[in-house]
Design an enzyme around this catalytic site. Structure first.
Site, short mmCIF file in Angstrom:
data_model
loop_
_atom_site.label_atom_id
_atom_site.label_comp_id
_atom_site.label_asym_id
_atom_site.label_seq_id
_atom_site.Cartn_x
_atom_site.Cartn_y
_atom_site.Cartn_z
NE ARG A 1 -3.78 0.36 2.26
CZ ARG A 1 -4.45 0.86 3.30
NH1 ARG A 1 -4.42 0.24 4.47
NH2 ARG A 1 -5.13 1.98 3.18
CB CYS B 1 -1.97 4.41 9.17
SG CYS B 1 -3.35 5.00 10.15
#
Length: 286
Positions: free
Chosen positions: A180, A236
């Site tokens: 990611r 995040c």
């Protein structure tokens, strides 16, 4: 710093009057699952706090603030008071998600100036597997008085990060899984990639293979290449799984650590913000 407590530590203190145990279990994509798990079985005396209803504000239509915006201070204070958390409470938060949801509550309480808050090591399944008591009875909630002293220095805002891109005195830490971070996949957000200049430290690398938190020395090893004099901003996808990295950095002895609460999902809600893909080198120590 001691932010993590063991199963046996809690077992020995769970009935002490100033202890408030908070079940933070939550499954992404299944918003009712956490409460259902709590109602079926939990640590005796635990209260439940919901990631999206209690520990986040509603998502904005334009996406600003990210997928889990910080809750309104007044609303959060009311929620804490309602479940019996006062200024003198010792709070122990647990989940079954590696500590990510419990760490969110830990961070929020620290942000409100509450020092006596801890994350339970290993989580609920380990508690059950150890043969420790569980219950389906729900505690009668006796509200407590909670007065917040907001620690604004714990928070990094999007505008500051935007302004300081490329600033060598600031290190951005992306807490998501490497694919990611590199922009190879993106299962949750509309755009893949990372904030330019950010390095990758997957939050689950702070846990051992058994799911226990690594000790302070091992956490320090994870961040050995970072300069302790630099400011660190952790993010995040939505500001939840960054919080275990905030704890890990504190355990490792870093003091200049802030959270970008909106995180990647907030960053990409501003079309003018640049996006990077691939790996980035860690900044060399000064």
């Amino acid at each position: 710093m001691n932010n993590i407590v063991s199963l046996k530590w809690l077992l020995a203190r769970m009935y002490e009057p100033d202890i408030v145990i908070v079940d933070c279990r939550f499954l992404m994509g299944k918003p009712d699952a956490g409460r259902e798990l709590y109602e079926a079985s939990h640590i005796p005396g635990a209260v439940y706090m919901d990631l999206e209803k209690d520990l986040s504000a509603p998502v904005e239509e334009d996406g600003h603030g990210g997928r889990h915006p910080l809750p309104d201070i007044f609303d959060l204070t009311v929620a804490l008071s309602r479940v019996g958390i006062g200024n003198e409470s010792r709070v122990v938060a647990y989940d079954d998600q590696g500590g990510a949801m419990a760490s969110r509550l830990w961070w929020l309480l620290k942000y409100l100036g509450h020092e006596q808050v801890y994350v339970l090591d290993e989580g609920f399944t380990a508690w059950v597997n150890a043969g420790f008591p569980v219950s389906s009875e729900q505690k009668v909630l006796i509200p407590a008085k909670f007065l917040a002293e907001v620690q604004h220095s714990m928070l990094a805002e999007m505008a500051e990060i935007q302004e300081r891109l490329g600033d060598e005195s600031l290190t951005l830490i992306d807490s998501r899984e490497a694919p990611r971070y590199r922009g190879e996949v993106e299962p949750l957000d509309k755009v893949a990639g990372h904030i330019p200049g950010a390095i990758n430290r997957f939050w689950k690398d702070g846990l051992s293979e058994s799911g226990a938190w690594k000790d302070a020395a091992s956490q320090a090893d994870r961040f050995a290449d970072l300069d302790r004099e630099r400011e660190l901003v952790v993010y995040c996808g939505s500001g939840v799984t960054a919080t275990p990295n905030v704890i890990a950095l504190q355990e490792a002895g870093f003091t200049k650590v802030r959270l970008y609460a909106g995180s990647w999902s907030d960053w990409i809600s501003y079309e003018e913000n640049p996006i990077a893909k691939g790996d980035e080198e860690s900044p060399s120590k000064a």
